[in-house]
Design a protein around this motif. Structure first.
Motif, PDB file in Angstrom:
ATOM      1  N   MET A   1       6.777  13.524 -31.968  1.00 48.45           N
ATOM      2  CA  MET A   1       8.200  13.205 -31.967  1.00 48.45           C
ATOM      3  C   MET A   1       8.525  12.393 -30.710  1.00 48.45           C
ATOM      4  N   LYS A   2       9.128  11.224 -30.882  1.00 44.21           N
ATOM      5  CA  LYS A   2       9.486  10.381 -29.742  1.00 44.21           C
ATOM      6  C   LYS A   2      10.609  11.036 -28.943  1.00 44.21           C
ATOM      7  N   ILE A   3      10.724  10.632 -27.667  1.00 45.98           N
ATOM      8  CA  ILE A   3      11.632  11.322 -26.764  1.00 45.98           C
ATOM      9  C   ILE A   3      13.083  11.262 -27.242  1.00 45.98           C
ATOM     10  N   GLN A   4      13.527  10.147 -27.803  1.00 45.22           N
ATOM     11  CA  GLN A   4      14.905  10.061 -28.283  1.00 45.22           C
ATOM     12  C   GLN A   4      15.103  10.936 -29.514  1.00 45.22           C
ATOM     13  N   GLN A   5      14.091  10.981 -30.369  1.00 47.44           N
ATOM     14  CA  GLN A   5      14.166  11.864 -31.535  1.00 47.44           C
ATOM     15  C   GLN A   5      14.211  13.326 -31.093  1.00 47.44           C
ATOM     16  N   LEU A   6      13.374  13.660 -30.087  1.00 43.10           N
ATOM     17  CA  LEU A   6      13.354  15.029 -29.574  1.00 43.10           C
ATOM     18  C   LEU A   6      14.696  15.380 -28.951  1.00 43.10           C
ATOM     19  N   LYS A   7      15.267  14.472 -28.179  1.00 40.19           N
ATOM     20  CA  LYS A   7      16.570  14.724 -27.570  1.00 40.19           C
ATOM     21  C   LYS A   7      17.636  14.933 -28.638  1.00 40.19           C
ATOM     22  N   ASP A   8      17.672  14.078 -29.630  1.00 35.14           N
ATOM     23  CA  ASP A   8      18.665  14.217 -30.697  1.00 35.14           C
ATOM     24  C   ASP A   8      18.513  15.550 -31.420  1.00 35.14           C
ATOM     25  N   PHE A   9      17.263  15.922 -31.686  1.00 31.73           N
ATOM     26  CA  PHE A   9      16.973  17.182 -32.380  1.00 31.73           C
ATOM     27  C   PHE A   9      17.435  18.388 -31.555  1.00 31.73           C
ATOM     28  N   LEU A  10      17.053  18.430 -30.282  1.00 34.52           N
ATOM     29  CA  LEU A  10      17.400  19.574 -29.439  1.00 34.52           C
ATOM     30  C   LEU A  10      18.872  19.584 -29.054  1.00 34.52           C
ATOM     31  N   ASP A  11      19.474  18.414 -28.890  1.00 37.25           N
ATOM     32  CA  ASP A  11      20.918  18.364 -28.639  1.00 37.25           C
ATOM     33  C   ASP A  11      21.686  18.974 -29.808  1.00 37.25           C
ATOM     34  N   ALA A  12      21.255  18.641 -31.013  1.00 37.48           N
ATOM     35  CA  ALA A  12      21.931  19.161 -32.202  1.00 37.48           C
ATOM     36  C   ALA A  12      21.767  20.674 -32.309  1.00 37.48           C
ATOM     37  N   LYS A  13      20.559  21.173 -32.024  1.00 37.19           N
ATOM     38  CA  LYS A  13      20.323  22.616 -32.094  1.00 37.19           C
ATOM     39  C   LYS A  13      21.087  23.348 -30.997  1.00 37.19           C
ATOM     40  N   ALA A  14      21.104  22.766 -29.789  1.00 34.48           N
ATOM     41  CA  ALA A  14      21.847  23.386 -28.695  1.00 34.48           C
ATOM     42  C   ALA A  14      23.336  23.461 -29.032  1.00 34.48           C
ATOM     43  N   ALA A  15      23.880  22.394 -29.583  1.00 37.14           N
ATOM     44  CA  ALA A  15      25.297  22.369 -29.943  1.00 37.14           C
ATOM     45  C   ALA A  15      25.605  23.396 -31.035  1.00 37.14           C
ATOM     46  N   TYR A  16      24.652  23.583 -31.938  1.00 36.84           N
ATOM     47  CA  TYR A  16      24.862  24.528 -33.043  1.00 36.84           C
ATOM     48  C   TYR A  16      24.940  25.969 -32.523  1.00 36.84           C
ATOM     49  N   TYR A  17      24.048  26.332 -31.607  1.00 41.72           N
ATOM     50  CA  TYR A  17      24.001  27.717 -31.135  1.00 41.72           C
ATOM     51  C   TYR A  17      24.930  27.969 -29.953  1.00 41.72           C
ATOM     52  N   ASN A  18      25.223  26.950 -29.153  1.00 41.22           N
ATOM     53  CA  ASN A  18      26.135  27.102 -28.018  1.00 41.22           C
ATOM     54  C   ASN A  18      27.568  27.055 -28.528  1.00 41.22           C
ATOM     55  N   HIS A  19      27.965  28.153 -29.140  1.00 41.84           N
ATOM     56  CA  HIS A  19      29.246  28.233 -29.856  1.00 41.84           C
ATOM     57  C   HIS A  19      29.781  29.657 -29.710  1.00 41.84           C
ATOM     58  N   PRO A  20      31.089  29.855 -29.660  1.00 39.67           N
ATOM     59  CA  PRO A  20      31.624  31.212 -29.505  1.00 39.67           C
ATOM     60  C   PRO A  20      31.098  32.219 -30.521  1.00 39.67           C
ATOM     61  N   ASP A  21      30.725  31.760 -31.706  1.00 42.24           N
ATOM     62  CA  ASP A  21      30.178  32.686 -32.703  1.00 42.24           C
ATOM     63  C   ASP A  21      28.873  33.322 -32.241  1.00 42.24           C
ATOM     64  N   PHE A  22      28.207  32.673 -31.275  1.00 49.08           N
ATOM     65  CA  PHE A  22      26.937  33.173 -30.755  1.00 49.08           C
ATOM     66  C   PHE A  22      27.125  34.463 -29.968  1.00 49.08           C
ATOM     67  N   ILE A  23      28.297  34.642 -29.374  1.00 49.48           N
ATOM     68  CA  ILE A  23      28.511  35.711 -28.398  1.00 49.48           C
ATOM     69  C   ILE A  23      28.344  37.099 -29.000  1.00 49.48           C
ATOM     70  N   ALA A  24      28.926  37.354 -30.149  1.00 51.64           N
ATOM     71  CA  ALA A  24      29.031  38.715 -30.683  1.00 51.64           C
ATOM     72  C   ALA A  24      27.681  39.394 -30.849  1.00 51.64           C
ATOM     73  N   ASN A  25      26.656  38.646 -31.221  1.00 51.89           N
ATOM     74  CA  ASN A  25      25.352  39.244 -31.514  1.00 51.89           C
ATOM     75  C   ASN A  25      24.338  39.065 -30.391  1.00 51.89           C
ATOM     76  N   ASP A  26      24.820  38.720 -29.213  1.00 55.92           N
ATOM     77  CA  ASP A  26      23.941  38.462 -28.077  1.00 55.92           C
ATOM     78  C   ASP A  26      24.347  39.369 -26.911  1.00 55.92           C
ATOM     79  N   PRO A  27      23.394  39.729 -26.029  1.00 56.04           N
ATOM     80  CA  PRO A  27      23.756  40.560 -24.869  1.00 56.04           C
ATOM     81  C   PRO A  27      24.852  39.979 -23.999  1.00 56.04           C
ATOM     82  N   ILE A  28      25.083  38.665 -24.063  1.00 56.02           N
ATOM     83  CA  ILE A  28      26.168  38.081 -23.264  1.00 56.02           C
ATOM     84  C   ILE A  28      27.535  38.612 -23.708  1.00 56.02           C
ATOM     85  N   SER A  29      27.582  39.266 -24.861  1.00 56.67           N
ATOM     86  CA  SER A  29      28.841  39.876 -25.317  1.00 56.67           C
ATOM     87  C   SER A  29      29.301  40.982 -24.371  1.00 56.67           C
TER      88      SER A  29
END
Length: 257
Positions: A1-29
């Motif tokens: 995977m080229k670096i720009q493809q990797l960045k796009d892929f991981l940026d999208a995944k980070a944005a998906y999980y870095n969301h208030p819905d993540f809090i309830a089921n994680d120790p950060i709650s």
């Protein structure tokens, strides 16, 4: 995977999980139940230190501990009497037991008698020129065990000096240092830069990182954690730890490996 493809892929995944819905089921709650700085610091510290195993079990045990502290951890730490510690002796979570908890409480009471924020136990050992938080973690370990303590308790506070990946402490620092508009991480600490954070690494993250070509050795130790972070800085030099959301989600939730 080229670096720009990797960045796009991981940026999208980070944005998906870095969301208030993540809090309830994680120790950060656990720290998200509080608004005062010191309550967040203390609840977050315990939640991070106990964050191994099933997430539901972690949350349940941390909830139990906060109840033992009358759901007011800072007030309990600052003002409890020695006799109030007796009820803590029954607490256990995996290999963390009442003896360990008593020392944690003793340290925190001693610390907060003299200092207003747990931040300085880390930030006092780091400068803006430091590449990452290695010195902060080594310094914190020394501060934490400056009082007389049970030898068995040392295993619960890891240090890069012993080549540990320090996954739980790096996660705690992510919680306290990172700040964005998504509201998952707190961003309350000002003396450590998000660019200095090391991506929390456990076996799930290391395996995903190896599959993506970010590391060649999936061993979860300090060297691999810093190697991974170095590669993540190529994708976002100012905020490499945001990719913890992506790597965690891929490894634990999506079973990407």
């Amino acid at each position: 995977m080229k670096i720009q493809q990797l960045k796009d892929f991981l940026d999208a995944k980070a944005a998906y999980y870095n969301h208030p819905d993540f809090i309830a089921n994680d120790p950060i709650s656990i720290p998200h139940q509080y608004s005062r700085l010191q309550d967040i610091e203390i609840a977050g510290f315990f939640a991070a230190i106990m964050a191994w195993g099933n997430r539901t079990s972690i949350i349940n045990k941390c909830t139990e501990l906060m109840q033992m502290m009358d759901n007011a951890p800072y007030d309990f730490i600052r003002h409890h009497e020695p006799r109030d510690r007796m009820k803590l002796m029954s607490f256990t979570h995996r290999t963390f037991n009442g003896l360990d908890l008593l020392y944690f409480v003793e340290f925190l009471q001693h610390y907060y008698t003299n200092v207003t924020s747990l931040e300085f136990a880390f930030s006092a050992h780091i400068t803006p020129e430091d590449e990452n938080v290695e010195n902060a973690l080594i310094g914190f370990n020394k501060v934490f065990f400056a009082l007389e303590h049970p030898e068995r308790t040392r295993k619960h506070i890891s240090t890069p000096a012993k080549h540990s990946a320090c996954k739980r402490l790096n996660m705690y620092l992510r919680w306290m240092v990172r700040k964005d508009e998504n509201g998952v991480d707190f961003g309350l600490w000002q003396h450590i830069s998000p660019s200095q954070l090391v991506c929390p690494m456990d076996v799930h993250v290391s395996r995903v990182a190896a599959r993506l070509g970010l590391v060649t050795d999936p061993k979860a130790d300090w060297k691999t954690a810093t190697t991974l972070t170095h590669e993540l800085k190529k994708l976002d030099p100012d905020d490499p730890a945001k990719y913890d959301f992506a790597l965690f989600g891929l490894g634990v939730i999506e079973k990407y490996v």
